[in-house]
Design a protein around this motif. Structure first.
Motif, short mmCIF file in Angstrom:
data_model
loop_
_atom_site.label_atom_id
_atom_site.label_comp_id
_atom_site.label_asym_id
_atom_site.label_seq_id
_atom_site.Cartn_x
_atom_site.Cartn_y
_atom_site.Cartn_z
N THR A 58 -48.69 -14.57 -12.06
CA THR A 58 -47.64 -13.59 -11.79
C THR A 58 -46.99 -13.19 -13.10
O THR A 58 -46.60 -14.05 -13.90
CB THR A 58 -46.58 -14.18 -10.83
N VAL A 59 -46.88 -11.87 -13.31
CA VAL A 59 -46.25 -11.35 -14.52
C VAL A 59 -45.13 -10.38 -14.15
O VAL A 59 -45.11 -9.84 -13.04
CB VAL A 59 -47.26 -10.65 -15.46
N ILE A 60 -44.24 -10.19 -15.09
CA ILE A 60 -43.14 -9.24 -14.91
C ILE A 60 -43.06 -8.38 -16.16
O ILE A 60 -43.34 -8.86 -17.26
CB ILE A 60 -41.80 -9.97 -14.63
N GLY A 61 -42.67 -7.13 -15.96
CA GLY A 61 -42.56 -6.27 -17.12
C GLY A 61 -41.70 -5.06 -16.85
O GLY A 61 -41.26 -4.81 -15.74
N GLY A 62 -41.44 -4.33 -17.93
CA GLY A 62 -40.63 -3.12 -17.84
C GLY A 62 -39.27 -3.34 -18.47
O GLY A 62 -39.11 -4.12 -19.41
N LYS A 63 -38.29 -2.67 -17.91
CA LYS A 63 -36.91 -2.80 -18.39
C LYS A 63 -36.27 -3.96 -17.63
O LYS A 63 -35.83 -3.82 -16.50
CB LYS A 63 -36.14 -1.50 -18.14
N LEU A 64 -36.21 -5.09 -18.29
CA LEU A 64 -35.78 -6.32 -17.63
C LEU A 64 -34.29 -6.58 -17.75
O LEU A 64 -33.75 -7.45 -17.07
CB LEU A 64 -36.58 -7.50 -18.17
N GLY A 65 -33.62 -5.87 -18.62
CA GLY A 65 -32.18 -6.04 -18.78
C GLY A 65 -31.56 -4.77 -19.32
O GLY A 65 -32.26 -3.86 -19.74
N ILE A 66 -30.25 -4.74 -19.33
CA ILE A 66 -29.56 -3.54 -19.81
C ILE A 66 -29.19 -3.63 -21.29
O ILE A 66 -28.72 -2.67 -21.87
CB ILE A 66 -28.30 -3.24 -18.96
N SER A 67 -29.45 -4.80 -21.90
CA SER A 67 -29.10 -4.97 -23.32
C SER A 67 -30.24 -4.60 -24.26
O SER A 67 -30.13 -4.80 -25.46
CB SER A 67 -28.68 -6.42 -23.57
N GLY A 68 -31.33 -4.07 -23.72
CA GLY A 68 -32.46 -3.68 -24.55
C GLY A 68 -33.59 -4.68 -24.49
O GLY A 68 -33.41 -5.81 -24.02
N PRO A 69 -34.76 -4.29 -24.98
CA PRO A 69 -35.94 -5.16 -24.90
C PRO A 69 -35.95 -6.23 -25.99
O PRO A 69 -35.20 -6.16 -26.96
CB PRO A 69 -37.09 -4.18 -25.11
#
Length: 169
Positions: free
Chosen positions: A109-120
């Motif tokens: 299982t992987v996760i990706g994209g915009k994960l937070g509002i503080s930047g990558p």
């Protein structure tokens, strides 16, 4: 017939046969709070171009439905994508539900994209997601090459091997 040695003058190397990459059954989805779909279309097209079979569950998928569908489909890989900036918190909750299910506890299982509002690129956020049970974290602005390398390293499950491949079932 007489065989002749081929004299090489350039720097090109002879092609080395590489094994066929595994064909994976992949579930692509967002989390319950994320209504974005273009990211899912992109991921589906990328994965299909690489030869994988994709089930796209769409946007705003409730945790219970995602777990139930993954239990039914038995994918080799679950890809969670976030665009709304809540991926970190939603992902922590969701990976707990997936890992608590015995049938999905070992599913990549992987996760990706915009994960937070503080930047990558927050290393602490990535470490926490990996410690919670994700096998990979691919934040916005990251490399598709890294994701493709991750995919290439995954073995296909026996049920996804083509008939007649010689693999034991």
């Amino acid at each position: 017939m007489e065989q002749h040695a081929v004299e090489q003058h350039g720097k090109a190397r002879p092609a080395v046969p590489t094994p066929e990459p595994a064909v994976l059954d992949v579930v692509v989805t967002t989390m319950s709070s994320d209504s974005h779909t273009w990211n899912l279309v992109f991921l589906q097209l990328l994965l299909e171009e690489l030869g994988h079979r994709v089930t796209n569950l769409g946007a705003c998928v409730p945790d219970e439905l995602l777990v139930a569908e993954c239990r039914r489909i038995e994918p080799d890989l679950i890809v969670l994508s976030s665009v709304n900036g809540h991926g970190f918190h939603d992902g922590l909750r969701l990976i707990g539900a997936l890992r608590a299910c015995p049938e999905l506890a070992g599913t990549a299982t992987v996760i990706g994209g915009k994960l937070g509002i503080s930047g990558p690129g927050d290393p602490a956020r990535q470490r926490e997601l990996l410690a919670a049970g994700f096998d990979g974290v691919f934040e916005e602005g990251g490399s598709v090459v890294d994701f493709r390398s991750f995919l290439a390293a995954l073995p296909a499950s026996p049920r996804s091997l083509p008939t007649g491949s010689g693999a034991l079932r």
